[in-house]
Design an enzyme around this catalytic site. Structure first.
Site, PDB file in Angstrom:
ATOM      1  CG  ASP A 135     -21.987  58.608  19.594  1.00 41.05           C
ATOM      2  OD1 ASP A 135     -22.393  58.836  18.590  1.00 41.05           O
ATOM      3  OD2 ASP A 135     -22.441  57.630  20.427  1.00 41.05           O
TER       4      ASP A 135
ATOM      5  CG  ASN B 176     -22.051  52.203  24.247  1.00 39.91           C
ATOM      6  OD1 ASN B 176     -21.023  51.601  24.646  1.00 39.91           O
ATOM      7  ND2 ASN B 176     -22.563  53.214  24.621  1.00 39.91           N
ATOM      8  CB  THR B 177     -26.005  48.156  24.040  1.00 40.55           C
ATOM      9  OG1 THR B 177     -26.401  49.531  24.000  1.00 40.55           O
ATOM     10  CG2 THR B 177     -26.718  47.510  25.044  1.00 40.55           C
TER      11      THR B 177
ATOM     12  CG  ASP C 235     -27.939  64.656  18.042  1.00 39.83           C
ATOM     13  OD1 ASP C 235     -28.839  65.005  17.258  1.00 39.83           O
ATOM     14  OD2 ASP C 235     -28.220  63.627  18.844  1.00 39.83           O
TER      15      ASP C 235
END
Length: 287
Positions: free
Chosen positions: A84, A231-232, A105
């Site tokens: 990621d 995720n969070t 990214d």
């Protein structure tokens, strides 16, 4: 067995559902996410940020943990192992470590450099049968030191990156990482529609999937989002369950301090959250 994410996101795009991509942080996370996917009969993407990869003692360790848990827990649903928000160097390391998918990214780079590096990594991934995600328009918030303001992607730039042969595209549409503020205006569906028109049948990725209202996520899926990152919300669920266990004094009862007991409620909470997200994304029974 690990697989590329290419087929699963393509199938999700065609079937108007999305694959959940859940960030791993340790062994408990790995077991909990894979358990949920197996119970829901859903394909799944497990992913690590570069920071989590370092925390888990390197990308090879991550790959070994995931493959060993797949074998020991009898996981039969398709599982992709993904990087990621990878830097160019991080992507190379994950390719060498045996990951089956990467995200490069390059959204913070000059656009020409983003194109050049994405193109190079696409060639390597094609050769190795891996999937690759690219990004245009920084996602808001902060993730392991990568800070974005939540800008919206330029549909023309999206079109140029999509044409490089990537498997999926992350494009900023007002989404952010972490906890959404109360005054967050919501996803920019006008931008999402313009991006979809520009890139055609390209699976799109929604980062910062934690905290976006379910109905909003489902509307985004209808417009071509085929991978949603979470995720969070798993971290918050884990923390809440662990805190409740300790505040109830259960760690002081008998062998309640044993980490296998201490971490069990949090691990179960992650599994429950992942199962809930799989329902929202529509990928249950799509394995």
């Amino acid at each position: 067995m690990l697989v590329s994410a290419k087929e699963m996101v393509a199938n999700a795009y065609a079937g108007h559902y999305a694959i959940g991509a859940f960030n791993l942080n340790n062994l408990e996370w790995t077991k909990s996410v894979l358990k949920a996917a197996q119970e829901m009969n859903s394909p799944v993407i497990v992913q690590v940020s570069e920071g989590a990869g370092k925390y888990m003692a390197g990308y090879k360790t991550v790959k070994d943990i995931v493959t060993d848990v797949i074998e020991s827990q009898g996981i039969t649903v398709p599982v992709a192992l993904h990087l990621d928000h990878g830097s160019y160097e991080g992507c190379k390391k994950c390719i060498d470590a045996g990951f089956t998918s990467i995200m490069f990214d390059g959204s913070h780079l000059p656009f020409e450099e983003n194109v050049a590096k994405t193109k190079e990594l696409v060639a390597i991934c094609n050769e190795k049968g891996m999937s690759i995600e690219a990004e245009v328009g920084a996602i808001g918030g902060e993730e392991d030191g990568v800070v974005g303001t939540g800008e919206c992607a330029d549909p023309e730039e999206c079109k140029n990156i999509a044409a490089l042969g990537i498997s999926m595209l992350a494009a900023g549409i007002g989404n952010i990482h972490g906890v959404y503020p109360e005054n967050w205006p919501g996803l920019r569906f006008d931008v999402l529609e313009a991006i979809k028109a520009a890139v055609g049948a390209m699976p799109l990725v929604l980062h910062g999937g934690s905290g976006i209202p379910d109905a909003m996520v489902q509307d985004a899926i209808k417009l071509g989002v085929s991978k949603v990152n979470v995720n969070t919300e798993c971290q918050l669920a884990f923390a809440k369950a662990t805190r409740e266990y300790i505040e109830a004094g259960k760690d002081l009862q008998g062998k309640g301090f044993d980490p296998r007991k201490l971490l069990a409620p949090g691990a179960a909470a992650i599994t429950d959250m992942v199962k809930y997200k799989i329902e929202v994304f529509g990928s249950a029974n799509k394995a």
